[in-house]
Design an enzyme around this catalytic site. Structure first.
Site, PDB file in Angstrom:
ATOM      1  N   CYS A   1       1.527   0.623   9.455  1.00  0.00           N
ATOM      2  CA  CYS A   1       1.435   0.772   7.996  1.00  0.00           C
ATOM      3  C   CYS A   1       2.278  -0.275   7.269  1.00  0.00           C
ATOM      4  O   CYS A   1       1.835  -0.850   6.287  1.00  0.00           O
ATOM      5  CB  CYS A   1       1.920   2.142   7.549  1.00  0.00           C
ATOM      6  SG  CYS A   1       1.537   3.470   8.670  1.00  0.00           S
ATOM      7  N   ASP A   2       3.496  -0.466   7.726  1.00  0.00           N
ATOM      8  CA  ASP A   2       4.463  -1.265   6.957  1.00  0.00           C
ATOM      9  C   ASP A   2       4.831  -2.595   7.586  1.00  0.00           C
ATOM     10  O   ASP A   2       5.597  -3.366   6.999  1.00  0.00           O
ATOM     11  CB  ASP A   2       5.759  -0.445   6.754  1.00  0.00           C
ATOM     12  CG  ASP A   2       5.501   0.821   5.958  1.00  0.00           C
ATOM     13  OD1 ASP A   2       4.647   0.770   5.052  1.00  0.00           O
ATOM     14  OD2 ASP A   2       6.119   1.850   6.250  1.00  0.00           O
TER      15      ASP A   2
ATOM     16  N   CYS B   1       6.366   3.510  10.657  1.00  0.00           N
ATOM     17  CA  CYS B   1       5.004   3.213  11.115  1.00  0.00           C
ATOM     18  C   CYS B   1       4.765   1.709  11.011  1.00  0.00           C
ATOM     19  O   CYS B   1       4.599   1.186   9.901  1.00  0.00           O
ATOM     20  CB  CYS B   1       4.009   3.989  10.263  1.00  0.00           C
ATOM     21  SG  CYS B   1       2.301   3.537  10.521  1.00  0.00           S
TER      22      CYS B   1
END
Ligand code: NAP
Length: 309
Positions: free
Chosen positions: A139-140, A136
């Site tokens: 997200c990261d 993701c």
């Protein structure tokens, strides 16, 4: 002697489909609980910015929208129980859901377990999650500021991830197994314009190179068979999703990809069991279609409860 508590409705999964079902159920006076293993929102909560959900003209981050949906359902009396559902018997009367926090009984069940990222299935992939392997970008991605990353896939997720990462990372290498993207046209021009983005067409990632952390990947050209080592700090695997239906295997009818077979009515092959959101067969998996499913499921469940109480 009174038996165990039987809910009118148990919702499995607290994403947008699940909490919309809970909202509609609670507003209809149904005794409703949402079973959620982690926190509200499902995949939506991992989305940095949602621009295609009506009513938020400036966009909204998925985590905030998830919290709002949960609070809205709870305002009308829906409960949330943080529990991992381990086993279900959806043919029993009442329906039985065994969880990490005890057993729940229900007259009707909404399955809103969504879909999770698909893995590549190569050696050490799981072991390197958080140490170079990610699923993701929203997200990261920030962890790879100024670094080199590989993105695998050719659909909308891969395209969106590659674009996002091109604004953060020093270099992005998009590895796709065919010579054209499946992603919608809107992504093509911005991708071509990104100066730090390189394409590896007709290629797959065959090996993860690492010590304690990822140091590179081996990329194979599927036409020539030639393999090259690509040094990188991270790999974002964006090759689609797989539905979370292990729980209902053998009970609900699934299609060849593992999605619960249910049409727009959200009815499954079992009476009183409804599938909403990304977990069911449907042409478009988005927040807006998941919430529509949630509302429809309750309409159907109410009809069922009238005929079966
Ligand atoms: P997808 O459309 O199914 O695309 C998956 C991509 O990964 C395809 O290009 C596929 O290659 C490739 N792939 C699959 N398995 C692979 C493997 N083992 N090794 C290498 N490559 C592999 O999945 P998605 O991009 O995650 O999208 C899922 C759904 O969400 C779609 O409906 C999509 O439109 C939607 N979505 C929309 C947006 C948006 O901005 N509107 C953003 C994200 C997702 P092939 O092309 O060769 O099959």
């Amino acid at each position: 002697m009174s038996g165990p508590h039987v809910y009118d409705m148990v919702v499995v999964g607290g994403g947008p489909g699940g909490y919309t079902a809970a909202l509609y159920a609670a507003r209809s006076g149904l005794d409703t609980v949402v079973l959620e293993k982690l926190s509200a929102g499902g995949q939506m909560a991992l989305t940095e910015e949602i621009d295609n959900y009506p009513g938020f003209e400036e966009g909204v981050d998925g985590f905030t929208l998830a919290e709002k949906m949960q609070r809205q359902a709870e305002r009308f009396g829906a409960r949330t129980e943080y529990a991992q559902v381990e086993r279900v018997d959806l043919s029993a009367a009442p329906k039985i859901l065994e969880t990490s926090e005890g057993t729940f009984y229900a007259k009707t069940v909404v399955l809103a377990t969504g879909a999770n990222p698909r893995e590549l299935g190569i050696a050490d992939e799981n072991a390197l999650v958080g140490r170079g392997v990610a699923y993701c970008a929203a997200c990261d991605g920030m962890r790879y500021r100024g670094r080199t990353v590989v993105v695998v896939g050719g659909g909308n997720s891969a395209a969106a991830d590659a674009l996002l990462l091109s604004r953060i990372a020093k270099q992005v290498i998009l590895v796709h197994r065919r010579d054209t993207l499946r992603a919608t046209k809107v992504y093509h021009e911005p991708l071509m314009r990104a100066e730090n983005l390189e394409f590896r067409w007709n290629s797959t990632v065959t090996e993860l190179l690492h010590g304690d952390k990822l140091t590179g990947v081996k990329v194979k050209n599927v036409q020539t068979g030639e393999e090259t080592e690509v040094p990188c700090d991270g790999i974002f695997i964006s090759v689609g999703r797989k539905p979370a239906t292990e729980l209902v295997q053998g009970q609900l009818e699934l299609d060849e990809s593992g999605y619960v077979v249910a049409d727009e009515t959200t009815k499954t092959n079992l009476p009183g069991v409804y599938a909403v959101g990304d977990v069911r067969t449907k042409p478009l998996r988005q927040v807006v279609t998941a919430v529509a499913d949630g509302a429809t499921a309750i309409h159907m469940a109410e009809e069922y409860l009238v005929g079966n109480s």
